[in-house]
Each structure stands twice: as C-alpha cells, then as structure tokens.
Design an enzyme around this catalytic site. Structure first.
Site, PDB file in Angstrom:
ATOM      1  N   PHE A 271     -15.572  12.808  -4.536  1.00  0.00           N
ATOM      2  CA  PHE A 271     -16.475  11.865  -5.195  1.00  0.00           C
ATOM      3  C   PHE A 271     -16.598  12.278  -6.653  1.00  0.00           C
ATOM      4  O   PHE A 271     -16.615  13.475  -6.957  1.00  0.00           O
ATOM      5  CB  PHE A 271     -17.855  11.870  -4.522  1.00  0.00           C
TER       6      PHE A 271
ATOM      7  N   LYS B 164      -9.324  14.196 -11.738  1.00  0.00           N
ATOM      8  CA  LYS B 164      -9.854  15.056 -10.651  1.00  0.00           C
ATOM      9  C   LYS B 164      -9.010  14.907  -9.386  1.00  0.00           C
ATOM     10  O   LYS B 164      -8.770  15.883  -8.665  1.00  0.00           O
ATOM     11  CB  LYS B 164     -11.310  14.696 -10.337  1.00  0.00           C
TER      12      LYS B 164
ATOM     13  N   ASN C  31     -29.812  19.054  -9.150  1.00  0.00           N
ATOM     14  CA  ASN C  31     -29.487  17.761  -9.774  1.00  0.00           C
ATOM     15  C   ASN C  31     -30.167  16.637  -9.002  1.00  0.00           C
ATOM     16  O   ASN C  31     -30.871  16.892  -8.035  1.00  0.00           O
ATOM     17  CB  ASN C  31     -27.966  17.574  -9.831  1.00  0.00           C
TER      18      ASN C  31
ATOM     19  N   ASP D  46     -22.113  23.191 -10.596  1.00  0.00           N
ATOM     20  CA  ASP D  46     -20.902  23.799 -11.156  1.00  0.00           C
ATOM     21  C   ASP D  46     -21.190  25.217 -11.655  1.00  0.00           C
ATOM     22  O   ASP D  46     -20.280  26.031 -11.783  1.00  0.00           O
ATOM     23  CB  ASP D  46     -20.381  22.942 -12.312  1.00  0.00           C
TER      24      ASP D  46
ATOM     25  N   LYS E  25      -7.360  18.314  -8.107  1.00  0.00           N
ATOM     26  CA  LYS E  25      -7.863  18.886  -6.859  1.00  0.00           C
ATOM     27  C   LYS E  25      -7.004  18.500  -5.647  1.00  0.00           C
ATOM     28  O   LYS E  25      -7.386  18.771  -4.512  1.00  0.00           O
ATOM     29  CB  LYS E  25      -9.323  18.476  -6.638  1.00  0.00           C
TER      30      LYS E  25
ATOM     31  N   LYS F  78     -40.852  36.740 -10.636  1.00  0.00           N
ATOM     32  CA  LYS F  78     -41.020  35.526 -11.442  1.00  0.00           C
ATOM     33  C   LYS F  78     -40.844  35.868 -12.921  1.00  0.00           C
ATOM     34  O   LYS F  78     -41.447  36.855 -13.396  1.00  0.00           O
ATOM     35  CB  LYS F  78     -42.421  34.945 -11.197  1.00  0.00           C
TER      36      LYS F  78
HETATM   37  N1  CTP Z   1     -17.194  19.709  -6.073  1.00  0.00           N
HETATM   38  C1  CTP Z   1     -17.033  20.814  -5.253  1.00  0.00           C
HETATM   39  N2  CTP Z   1     -17.405  22.049  -5.691  1.00  0.00           N
HETATM   40  C2  CTP Z   1     -17.928  22.236  -6.904  1.00  0.00           C
HETATM   41  C3  CTP Z   1     -18.103  21.127  -7.762  1.00  0.00           C
HETATM   42  C4  CTP Z   1     -17.732  19.874  -7.313  1.00  0.00           C
HETATM   43  O1  CTP Z   1     -16.547  20.653  -4.140  1.00  0.00           O
HETATM   44  N3  CTP Z   1     -18.295  23.442  -7.291  1.00  0.00           N
HETATM   45  C5  CTP Z   1     -16.774  18.398  -5.602  1.00  0.00           C
HETATM   46  C6  CTP Z   1     -17.862  17.394  -5.370  1.00  0.00           C
HETATM   47  O2  CTP Z   1     -18.366  17.452  -4.054  1.00  0.00           O
HETATM   48  C7  CTP Z   1     -17.173  16.066  -5.642  1.00  0.00           C
HETATM   49  C8  CTP Z   1     -16.103  16.410  -6.636  1.00  0.00           C
HETATM   50  O3  CTP Z   1     -15.957  17.826  -6.583  1.00  0.00           O
HETATM   51  O4  CTP Z   1     -16.535  15.560  -4.498  1.00  0.00           O
HETATM   52  C9  CTP Z   1     -16.366  15.987  -8.052  1.00  0.00           C
HETATM   53  O5  CTP Z   1     -17.434  16.664  -8.593  1.00  0.00           O
HETATM   54  P1  CTP Z   1     -17.695  16.761 -10.190  1.00  0.00           P
HETATM   55  O6  CTP Z   1     -18.805  17.707 -10.386  1.00  0.00           O
HETATM   56  O7  CTP Z   1     -17.821  15.399 -10.749  1.00  0.00           O
HETATM   57  O8  CTP Z   1     -16.336  17.313 -10.682  1.00  0.00           O
HETATM   58  P2  CTP Z   1     -15.983  18.548 -11.522  1.00  0.00           P
HETATM   59  O9  CTP Z   1     -14.607  18.885 -11.132  1.00  0.00           O
HETATM   60  O10 CTP Z   1     -17.023  19.598 -11.335  1.00  0.00           O
HETATM   61  O11 CTP Z   1     -15.931  17.982 -13.000  1.00  0.00           O
HETATM   62  P3  CTP Z   1     -17.051  17.762 -14.128  1.00  0.00           P
HETATM   63  O12 CTP Z   1     -18.309  18.413 -13.674  1.00  0.00           O
HETATM   64  O13 CTP Z   1     -16.443  18.356 -15.315  1.00  0.00           O
HETATM   65  O14 CTP Z   1     -17.197  16.268 -14.244  1.00  0.00           O
END
Ligand code: CTP
Length: 401
Positions: A324, A338, A210, A279, A342, A289
C-alpha cells in the site's frame, strides 16, 4: 451483499428477543430477505408486528400458520433458506432440536433445513447454560453440524452476572455475513493482512505514530474471511472492532510487527500490507519521562526494518505480495517505484489529497498498480475497496497459470 439471499431467523422466548429486532433490521438493510419464525413464548417478549414491519413478511408461530406465500410453509422456508439462525435460543428449543422434537413452526422448519448452515445463539441464565443436559444437547447439535455461538458474559435479566448473555446483534450479524455475503472463492488460501499504525516509544509516556485507523486492513481481513480464506491479521493499536473470523496478532512497534509478519508470511499465499509502519523510531528509549529543559529538544531517530522490502526479497514464486502506498504527490510514479523496489505484485496507491480517501475515512479511492496495468477505482466504501483489491489479486493469480 450481492443478489438477495434468504435468512430464516428463529426467535424463541428469552428476554434477548428484543435485540433480534435490531439484527433483523440490519439484515434487511443489507438487502437480505428475512423470514422470521417465533415460538409462542417469544411473542410474549416481543410482538410479531415488530418483525413483520421490519421484514415485510408475516411472522409465523404455529405449525399450521399460513402466510399464503408458500404451500407447505415449513418445508418451503427450509428450502429457501441460505442460512438459519435461532437467536436467542433457549434451553428448551436447544433440547427440542437436539432430540428431534418438532412441535411448532420454528422447530419443524429448522429440522427440515438440510442444505444450509444452522446457527444457534444460546441465551439463558448461567446455571441453566452450564447444566450438563444443556451442554450435552449443544455438543450433540454440533455433531449434527449446527454452529453454536458462545454466549457473552455480563449482567443477566435475572439479576445475576455471568455467562449466558446473547451476543450483541453486530456480532450475530457477522456470522450471517460470513455465510451469505460472498462466494467462497478464497477457500484453502492463507491470507496475511497487516493493519493500523505502529507506535514507537520515546519515553514511558510518549510515542511516535501516525493517523492510520486500521479500517482498510480490517475491511480486507473481514472480506477475505467471508470469502473463505484462513486470515491472519497483524495489527497495530486501533479502535476499530476486530474481525471475528481471523487470527489476530496484536503488536505495538514496527519491530514486533516485523517479527510477527516474518513468521506468518512463511506459508501465506497472499500478503496485503495495509499497515502504516513507522519508518523511524527513537534510537534510544528513555527509561524515565523526559523533562522539559532547553527550548529545543532533539530526538535521534533510526530506521526501522522495511517489512515489505524484506518480504519482497524472499517472495516465493507462488506468493502474491500487495503493498500500500500513501502519497501526497506523484501518486502513480512514487507507487510504481515502490512496486519495483520492494518486488511487489501489486500496490494499492492512495493519495492523501483525494476527497474521501486516506486515513480515518470509511471510504477510499485507490489505484491498483501492477507491472502491466493501472486501474483507478472510484470512491468506494473500504469494504467495497477490499472486495475490488481481492478480485484483482485473484485475476492476477489466475493469469500466472
Ligand atoms: N512498509 C513496511 N515496513 C516499513 C515501512 C513501510 O512494510 N518499515 C510497507 C507498508 O505497509 C506499505 C508500504 O510499505 O505497504 C508502503 O509504505 P510507505 O511508508 O509509503 O513506503 P516507504 O517505502 O516507507 O516510502 P516513503 O515513506 O518514502 O514514502
């Protein structure tokens, strides 16, 4: 940096003296009062006028030089100093300081400094640097409380290549920043910060990632270290310079980040999870490859571990967990969800729709959301944002008692 602090910068006779002008300029731009002292030999490498123009103060050389700002110059400057740095520090001046020889303005002033940190940046030819006398002198000075910055390796003015180069002004600046930028209100605290993106391999050539630059997490790590914390930074691949005073754990994948964080979070007082963790990752990583074939290529993805969810489910009562959130819609609602899901103490929410916020920028505009309040911060540099995040965390911790 806050109210004006005084940096006494000693310059001795080495070719690296020209780099100290850049350092002086950086310090002045950071709203610091910079007083430069030079040895006679230093003035052969760079004119005092350079420093005088940059700092607005007369540059003192001889013990009996006066700029009429003070009565007894070396004592007055020593009392005024919040930090002293000698850069470059030659073998000669290291020898003098280690053995109590004070025969010019620089050595008398440094020796008269008792209350503040004294930092030396040795710069000389490799053989001189490795000479046992110089090494012994440096050890002796460390024993007296001086901090010695290890020289860098590289091309030296004498034509040799090796150890003995003065580190770049940006590096020296970090040592001064750590001394004077903040009160040490995080002393005794271990802070775990995660930063940057993760990369999830598809095949040996490609990966999913990303746009995260790592800047927000790195700013947090740097500010926390300058406020006195023991900092561990678990970082995905980034191009930003690493903070100097943090333990750095470099990872690539979400799985590696999970393993590192699990271990380091055990005894962390505060965890700031600024990393943009993937995610999903490809369910199977091709060992070869992947070649072009049909018009459509489907990748099967599986979920990664949610590290923050894991930390929240095991959070100790005294631990503070800050997540975050990066959202494109319903910032407060999604972020608060969140926070609850969490089990976080706070979430720093930023909207990708805001001008100057989000990925890659040097600025950010975030909202700090806790269970009881919601504080929108103005558009700030990522460093200032980091300061405000930590201020809020400390405020929250203090209300727990
Ligand atoms: N985070 C994490 N581990 C993951 C995904 C996210 O620890 N596998 C943490 C990030 O470091 C951040 C927070 O979760 O502090 C929010 O991340 P985000 O991707 O916005 O939240 P998600 O719960 O994955 O929700 P969505 O992608 O549906 O917005």
């Amino acid at each position: 940096m806050g109210q004006k602090k005084t940096v006494v910068l000693g310059v001795t006779g080495g070719i690296a003296a020209y780099k100290t002008a850049t350092l002086a300029s950086m310090l002045v731009k950071s709203n610091l009062d910079v007083q430069v002292l030079m040895t006679e030999n230093a003035t052969k490498f760079i004119s005092p006028i350079v420093f005088e123009t940059l700092t607005g103060h007369k540059c003192l050389v001889d013990t009996f030089d006066r700029n009429f700002e003070f009565n007894v110059e070396h004592v007055a400057l020593a009392k005024l100093a919040d930090v002293v740095m000698v850069a470059p520090a030659t073998a000669n001046v290291i020898g003098k300081l280690a053995n109590g020889i004070a025969d010019d303005m620089l050595t008398t002033t440094v020796m008269a400094c008792r209350k503040c940190r004294k930092i030396l940046a040795p710069a000389m030819n490799t053989e001189m640097y490795l000479n046992p006398v110089v090494q012994d002198n440096m050890k002796k000075l460390e024993g007296y409380g001086y901090e010695i910055i290890a020289p860098a390796s590289g091309h030296l003015a004498c034509g040799d290549a090796g150890l003995g180069k003065m580190p770049e002004p940006e590096v020296l600046y970090e040592y001064i920043y750590r001394e004077v930028a903040f009160e040490k209100d995080l002393t005794g605290k271990k802070i775990l910060v995660t930063a940057g993106p993760t990369q999830e391999a598809i095949d040996p050539v490609r990966y999913i990632t990303n746009h995260s630059s790592g800047k927000m997490g790195y700013a947090l790590a740097r500010v926390c270290a300058a406020r006195g914390a023991e900092v561990v930074l678990v970082t995905g691949p980034t191009a930003v310079p690493k903070p100097l005073f943090a333990k750095i754990i470099q990872v690539t994948t979400a799985k590696e980040m999970f393993e590192a964080v699990k271990e380091e979070a055990e005894d962390a007082d505060i965890v700031c999870k600024a990393a943009a963790v993937a995610d999903y990752r490809p369910k199977a990583v091709s060992s070869e490859k992947i070649k072009k074939a049909d018009k459509v290529l489907s990748l099967e993805l599986e979920k990664t571990d949610d590290i923050l969810l894991y930390l929240g489910s095991r959070k100790k009562p005294e631990q503070f967990l800050c997540g975050f959130a990066m959202e494109t819609e319903n910032l407060a609602g999604n972020s608060r969800a969140k926070l609850e899901k969490k089990n976080l103490d706070m979430i720093a929410a930023n909207s990708l729709r805001e001008e100057g916020a989000g990925f890659q920028n040097d600025t950010n505009r975030i909202t700090l959301i806790t269970r009881k309040d919601e504080i929108p911060l103005p558009l700030l540099s990522k460093e200032e944002t980091a300061v405000r995040i930590i201020d809020k965390i400390l405020e929250e911790i203090s209300t727990r008692r």
